[in-house]
Every structure is written in structure tokens, then in C-alpha cells.
Design a protein around this motif. Structure first.
Motif, mmCIF file in Angstrom:
data_model
loop_
_atom_site.group_PDB
_atom_site.id
_atom_site.type_symbol
_atom_site.label_atom_id
_atom_site.label_comp_id
_atom_site.label_asym_id
_atom_site.label_seq_id
_atom_site.Cartn_x
_atom_site.Cartn_y
_atom_site.Cartn_z
ATOM 1 N N ALA A 32 2.367 2.353 -13.574
ATOM 2 C CA ALA A 32 2.267 0.449 -13.257
ATOM 3 C C ALA A 32 3.010 0.405 -11.510
ATOM 4 C CB ALA A 32 2.708 0.147 -14.112
ATOM 5 N N GLY A 33 4.664 1.261 -11.839
ATOM 6 C CA GLY A 33 5.594 1.188 -10.494
ATOM 7 C C GLY A 33 4.524 1.395 -9.399
ATOM 8 N N LEU A 34 3.684 2.936 -9.639
ATOM 9 C CA LEU A 34 3.218 2.719 -8.579
ATOM 10 C C LEU A 34 2.018 2.618 -7.945
ATOM 11 C CD1 LEU A 34 3.520 7.337 -9.063
ATOM 12 C CD2 LEU A 34 4.691 6.134 -7.103
ATOM 13 N N GLY A 35 1.387 2.164 -8.779
ATOM 14 C CA GLY A 35 -0.185 1.101 -8.569
ATOM 15 C C GLY A 35 0.966 -0.360 -7.892
ATOM 16 N N GLY A 36 1.827 -0.823 -8.588
ATOM 17 C CA GLY A 36 1.847 -2.035 -7.966
ATOM 18 C C GLY A 36 2.214 -1.901 -6.564
ATOM 19 N N PHE A 37 3.046 -0.553 -6.337
ATOM 20 C CA PHE A 37 3.769 -0.660 -4.701
ATOM 21 C C PHE A 37 2.720 -0.495 -4.098
ATOM 22 C CE2 PHE A 37 4.762 3.055 -1.666
ATOM 23 C CZ PHE A 37 5.393 2.538 -1.060
ATOM 24 N N LEU A 38 1.621 0.941 -4.087
ATOM 25 C CA LEU A 38 -0.073 1.202 -3.510
ATOM 26 C C LEU A 38 -0.704 -0.491 -2.907
ATOM 27 C CD1 LEU A 38 -0.987 4.628 -4.899
ATOM 28 C CD2 LEU A 38 0.056 4.205 -3.168
ATOM 29 N N SER A 79 -0.311 -2.307 0.444
ATOM 30 C CA SER A 79 -1.212 -2.108 1.409
ATOM 31 C C SER A 79 -2.158 -3.612 1.100
ATOM 32 C CB SER A 79 -2.493 -1.280 0.364
ATOM 33 O OG SER A 79 -2.216 -0.040 0.037
ATOM 34 N N THR A 80 -1.945 -5.065 0.619
ATOM 35 C CA THR A 80 -2.201 -6.025 1.460
ATOM 36 C C THR A 80 -1.540 -7.311 1.325
ATOM 37 O OG1 THR A 80 -2.379 -6.545 -1.350
ATOM 38 C CG2 THR A 80 -3.603 -5.915 -0.838
ATOM 39 N N PRO A 136 -2.748 -3.642 6.410
ATOM 40 C CA PRO A 136 -0.833 -3.156 5.936
ATOM 41 C C PRO A 136 -1.095 -1.983 5.114
ATOM 42 C CG PRO A 136 -1.954 -5.148 5.036
ATOM 43 C CD PRO A 136 -2.684 -4.671 6.508
ATOM 44 N N GLY A 137 -0.225 -1.098 4.612
ATOM 45 C CA GLY A 137 -0.043 0.606 4.198
ATOM 46 C C GLY A 137 0.874 0.396 3.316
ATOM 47 N N PRO A 138 0.866 1.594 2.766
ATOM 48 C CA PRO A 138 2.030 2.619 2.408
ATOM 49 C C PRO A 138 2.557 3.499 2.794
ATOM 50 C CG PRO A 138 -0.146 2.877 1.009
ATOM 51 C CD PRO A 138 -0.416 1.572 1.887
ATOM 52 N N ASP A 139 3.845 3.406 3.004
ATOM 53 C CA ASP A 139 4.498 4.507 3.974
ATOM 54 C C ASP A 139 3.719 5.006 5.150
ATOM 55 O OD1 ASP A 139 6.015 6.827 4.062
ATOM 56 O OD2 ASP A 139 5.936 7.622 3.062
ATOM 57 N N VAL A 140 3.623 3.975 6.079
ATOM 58 C CA VAL A 140 2.520 3.882 7.401
ATOM 59 C C VAL A 140 4.071 4.521 8.491
ATOM 60 C CG1 VAL A 140 1.749 3.116 9.057
ATOM 61 C CG2 VAL A 140 1.553 2.237 7.046
#
Length: 223
Positions: free
Chosen positions: A76-82, A86-87, A160-164
């Protein structure tokens, strides 16, 4: 026996957390550079890991709570972060260094060198083009009056995106091979500035998503 079960319960928590997180990293960042495939593999891995956690819970009932609970929390934590990264847009508005405009008259050689040394001089510039995402704006390398160099991104916009990350990379390479990481992208929209270390290649600026190993956009630099 009771001590063994207790020990297994405590050990299972970090083991499950590491396995789930490592699987997300491998499936998203290492297996492929195709963003759609990377996201699909990440989702598939989370499903497989969840089924694995349920199997362990069914086979060894004493591990049900720590294993399934840890999986749920980490997934849930990783999915929520991504999802969020990303949005959700991150807008910045930094005051960036601007290159000085020298007088058009021709001074003496000594005066010209002195004036340039006390100015912010443009070294290279490039316009962003799309990578896997629509990206626009101008990238400029500026040598400041104190001799240091900075990279400015102006009128900049991407997805937007994760760890860009922001990379300076050589010409003609693949993605960010041989490049220097200037740090995380401060915002996917707006003016921003980054310190350029000595010896960094000045071939291109690459906006790179490290989570899914994809280029969001790039700008070829020209003097």
C-alpha cells in the motif's frame, strides 16, 4: 518451540518488506526501459507477492499476521507513493541565474576579459524535446561570476513521476550512460536551478525517471 515461532514471526517482517520492495525495484527499473511494460510488471509482481503472502499464511498459520500485515503495509505504501508522484504536479518558481548581456562595443582585450570574468556567461543552451512524456522548456548552462557553473531550467514542464532525476550526459550515449546525476527534479513545472560539478559532460540534459528507467525528456546542449 515457542521461542522459535516468536523468532520466525519477528524475522518475517523485515524479510517480507525487503522482498516486496526489491521486487518492485527490479520489475520497474531493471527488467525493461519500456514504461508501460515496467508498470505492468510492477503490478504483476505485487499480485504475485500478495499470493505468496497468502500461501505462507495458509501453510504456516503462526506467520499469517506478520507476513500478510507486512505485505499489505509495504504494498500500500509503495503503491500510494507511485500513484501520488505519477499524478500530482509539483510546481516550483526559483529565482535562477541569468546570463549577463555584454556591451556591443569592442573594448580592449584586457577590459573584455575583466568584464567577462565579472559576469554570468552562458556556456551552452538547449531546448527540451519529448521523451516518453511531453516535455518543454529551455536548459542553460551558465558560468557565474565566481567561476562555478549552474544548470537552469526555464519555462519548464513535464509529467509528474516517481524519483525523477536531472542528468547531464554526453552526446550520443544511450539514456544517461556516462552522465552525472545533478539530483532529484525539484518540480515537474516551473523555473529551477542545479549546481554543475566540475568535469560534468555538457552534451545533453536528460530528465530521467529512475523508478521505471525511462527518459521523460531531453535537451541537446549547444554553445
Amino acid at each position: 518451540m515457542v521461542r522459535t515461532r516468536t523468532w520466525l514471526m519477528w524475522v518475517s517482517v523485515p524479510v517480507v518488506a525487503v522482498v516486496v520492495a526489491l521486487g518492485v525495484w527490479v520489475s520497474g527499473a531493471l527488467v525493461t526501459n519500456d514504461e508501460v511494460l515496467a508498470k505492468g510488471l510492477t503490478a504483476l509482481w505485487l499480485i504475485v507477492a500478495g499470493l505468496g503472502a497468502m500461501f505462507v499464511a495458509w501453510r504456516w498459520r503462526q506467520l499469517a499476521v506478520p507476513v500478510v500485515g507486512t505485505y499489505v503495509v509495504v504494498a500500500a505504501g509503495l503503491g500510494g507513493f507511485l500513484l501520488v508522484t505519477s499524478t500530482a504536479d509539483r510546481v516550483v518558481d526559483e529565482t535562477v541565474v541569468v546570463a549577463d548581456v555584454l556591451p556591443t562595443r569592442t573594448p580592449t582585450r584586457m577590459h573584455e576579459q575583466s568584464e567577462r570574468s565579472a559576469s554570468n556567461n552562458e556556456v551552452a543552451r538547449g531546448t527540451f524535446v519529448d521523451g516518453e512524456h511531453a516535455t518543454s522548456g529551455v536548459a542553460t548552462i551558465i558560468e557565474t561570476a565566481d567561476g562555478s557553473r549552474v544548470l537552469t531550467l526555464t519555462d519548464f514542464a513535464t509529467s509528474p513521476g516517481p524519483d525523477v532525476r536531472v542528468f547531464l550526459a554526453p552526446d550520443g550515449g544511450q539514456a544517461v550512460d556516462g552522465g552525472v546525476d545533478l539530483g532529484g527534479l525539484k518540480g515537474n513545472r516551473g523555473d529551477q536551478q542545479y549546481v554543475v560539478p566540475d568535469g560534468a559532460p555538457l552534451g545533453r540534459v536528460v530528465i530521467w525517471c529512475r523508478t521505471f528507467s525511462v527518459t521523460f525528456g531531453l535537451a541537446d546542449l549547444r554553445e
